[in-house]
Design an enzyme around this catalytic site. Structure first.
Site, short mmCIF file in Angstrom:
data_model
loop_
_atom_site.label_atom_id
_atom_site.label_comp_id
_atom_site.label_asym_id
_atom_site.label_seq_id
_atom_site.Cartn_x
_atom_site.Cartn_y
_atom_site.Cartn_z
N ASP A 40 87.57 -29.32 81.25
CA ASP A 40 88.43 -30.50 81.36
C ASP A 40 89.50 -30.20 82.40
OD1 ASP A 40 89.00 -32.96 79.08
OD2 ASP A 40 90.61 -32.54 80.51
N ASP A 66 87.53 -29.94 87.45
CA ASP A 66 87.64 -31.31 87.94
C ASP A 66 86.21 -31.74 88.24
OD1 ASP A 66 87.77 -33.64 89.38
OD2 ASP A 66 89.41 -32.99 90.68
N VAL A 67 85.69 -32.71 87.48
CA VAL A 67 84.27 -33.06 87.57
C VAL A 67 83.87 -33.58 88.96
CG1 VAL A 67 83.93 -33.51 85.11
CG2 VAL A 67 84.63 -35.39 86.63
N TYR A 171 85.44 -49.92 86.57
CA TYR A 171 85.00 -49.20 85.37
C TYR A 171 83.60 -49.68 84.96
CZ TYR A 171 85.25 -47.06 80.72
OH TYR A 171 85.00 -46.29 79.60
N THR A 206 91.34 -43.51 71.03
CA THR A 206 91.59 -42.23 71.72
C THR A 206 92.80 -42.43 72.65
OG1 THR A 206 90.34 -42.73 73.73
CG2 THR A 206 89.07 -41.83 71.88
P1 NAP Z 1 90.37 -39.35 76.76
O1 NAP Z 1 90.88 -39.04 75.40
O2 NAP Z 1 91.31 -39.81 77.82
O3 NAP Z 1 89.55 -38.08 77.27
C1 NAP Z 1 89.06 -38.00 78.58
C2 NAP Z 1 89.25 -36.58 79.05
O4 NAP Z 1 88.64 -36.47 80.35
C3 NAP Z 1 90.72 -36.20 79.21
O5 NAP Z 1 90.97 -34.92 78.67
C4 NAP Z 1 90.89 -36.21 80.71
O6 NAP Z 1 91.90 -35.35 81.16
C5 NAP Z 1 89.54 -35.74 81.16
N1 NAP Z 1 89.32 -36.01 82.58
C6 NAP Z 1 89.71 -37.09 83.30
N2 NAP Z 1 89.37 -36.94 84.58
C7 NAP Z 1 88.78 -35.72 84.69
C8 NAP Z 1 88.22 -34.99 85.77
N3 NAP Z 1 88.25 -35.48 87.04
N4 NAP Z 1 87.67 -33.79 85.54
C9 NAP Z 1 87.68 -33.27 84.28
N5 NAP Z 1 88.21 -33.90 83.22
C10 NAP Z 1 88.75 -35.12 83.43
O7 NAP Z 1 89.27 -40.51 76.69
P2 NAP Z 1 88.06 -40.80 75.68
O8 NAP Z 1 88.30 -42.14 75.14
O9 NAP Z 1 87.79 -39.65 74.80
O10 NAP Z 1 86.89 -40.97 76.75
C11 NAP Z 1 85.80 -40.07 76.85
C12 NAP Z 1 84.67 -40.81 77.56
O11 NAP Z 1 84.25 -41.93 76.76
C13 NAP Z 1 85.05 -41.39 78.92
O12 NAP Z 1 83.97 -41.22 79.82
C14 NAP Z 1 85.25 -42.86 78.61
O13 NAP Z 1 85.06 -43.67 79.76
C15 NAP Z 1 84.20 -43.07 77.57
N6 NAP Z 1 84.42 -44.24 76.73
C16 NAP Z 1 85.54 -44.32 75.95
C17 NAP Z 1 85.71 -45.44 75.16
C18 NAP Z 1 86.90 -45.61 74.27
O14 NAP Z 1 87.07 -46.70 73.70
N7 NAP Z 1 87.77 -44.62 74.10
C19 NAP Z 1 84.76 -46.47 75.17
C20 NAP Z 1 83.64 -46.34 75.97
C21 NAP Z 1 83.47 -45.22 76.74
P3 NAP Z 1 93.32 -35.99 81.59
O15 NAP Z 1 93.92 -36.50 80.34
O16 NAP Z 1 94.01 -34.83 82.22
O17 NAP Z 1 92.99 -37.10 82.56
#
Ligand code: NAP
Length: 266
Positions: A40, A66-67, A171, A206
């Site tokens: 991450d 960083d992905v 998105y 989240t």
């Molecule tokens: P989250 O809590 O914000 O977790 C995302 C993590 O990814 C964070 O730790 C973030 O770090 C990290 N990240 C961001 N950019 C990055 C990069 N360039 N390289 C490495 N790590 C990076 O969000 P989440 O809700 O768990 O989301 C996880 C996945 O589920 C995402 O792909 C999101 O689009 C998908 N998703 C979420 C939802 C929802 O309702 N929550 C719905 C559909 C899909 P930082 O905090 O430092 O940016």
């Protein structure tokens, strides 16, 4: 497989492992016997989750990633194989919404700007993290998964990768790319027994969605559109990842697992 351990002896990389869905997936994988590398951009949270897993008796380590950065992927995969001897599972979970990070409460119904206000830089950033990041991870996981004689790649898309809405086109585009990329990769590497599937969460509680749900109008509208009447939890999605990572899903590839409380059934 030990009883209750659905991922015994497997080695997994989980991106986005510091927070939300990624952190819960890493916990679930470790609980079921996997050795987990959490990757991450948030090092302090990521290290804390890895420590928590170790304290609970699991095996986990954190690596900054960083992905979007190809050399970092090469180093991560190489180190994982050297440290644990193999790779069986890659869960590409890291992602961004495109929301203005200084906004603690989302003022409109959509996290990102509407099209006419979307800058090229914002568009490219969302596409780079959500779509190119998944491409790079998948690309560099192929060789170690071939060496392991098969494995599972799980790519987190979204319901936004299946249906559109009036906002946040970048998105939607990035998550649509993840959906169809996963099917193409599944077909290319099925002969190597590398399975590639996408997961499509609805609205999950989240850090990504909290600024939106802090706005009661946004939260109300989203809940009303969710037949099961609640937001998802990270565990709801982690259980889907666990299934796709396990050998129970050994005949599942190119599929899209929707976990959304019924939202897109409507
Ligand atoms: P989250 O809590 O914000 O977790 C995302 C993590 O990814 C964070 O730790 C973030 O770090 C990290 N990240 C961001 N950019 C990055 C990069 N360039 N390289 C490495 N790590 C990076 O969000 P989440 O809700 O768990 O989301 C996880 C996945 O589920 C995402 O792909 C999101 O689009 C998908 N998703 C979420 C939802 C929802 O309702 N929550 C719905 C559909 C899909 P930082 O905090 O430092 O940016």
């Amino acid at each position: 497989m030990q009883p209750g351990k659905r991922l015994s002896d497997k080695v997994a990389i989980v991106t986005g492992g510091a927070s939300g869905i990624g952190a819960e997936t890493a916990r679930a994988f470790a609980l079921h016997g996997a050795r987990v590398v959490l990757a991450d951009s948030d090092a302090s949270l990521g290290k804390a989750v890895a420590r928590e897993i170790e304290t609970a008796g699991g095996t986990a380590l954190f690596r900054a990633l960083d992905v979007c950065q190809e050399p970092q992927w090469i180093a991560l995969i190489d180190e994982t194989e050297r440290h644990f001897g193999r790779l069986d599972v890659l869960a590409n979970i890291a992602g961004i919404s495109g929301r203005d990070p200084t906004q603690n409460i989302q003022l409109t119904q959509t996290a990102g700007p509407r099209l006419a206000e979307q800058t090229l830089a914002q568009w490219e950033q969302v596409m780079r993290v959500n779509a190119t990041g998944v491409f790079l991870g998948t690309k560099y996981a192929i060789a170690p998964l071939q060496r392991a004689r098969g494995g599972s790649i799980i790519n987190i898309s979204s319901i936004c990768g299946i249906v559109g809405s009036f906002g946040n086109a970048a998105y939607h585009a990035s998550k649509g790319a993840v959906r169809i990329f996963s099917k193409a990769a599944a077909i290319q590497y099925a002969p190597d027994r590398i399975r590639v599937n996408s997961i499509h969460p609805g609205f999950v509680d989240t850090p990504m969605t909290r600024p939106g749900h802090a706005n009661p109008d946004v939260a109300k509208k989203r809940l009303e559109a969710t037949p099961l009447g609640r937001f998802g939890t990270p565990a709801d999605i982690a259980m889907g990842c666990l299934y796709l990572a396990s050998d129970e899903a050994s005949w599942v590839t190119g599929s899209e697992l929707v976990i959304d409380g019924g939202m897109t059934a409507n």
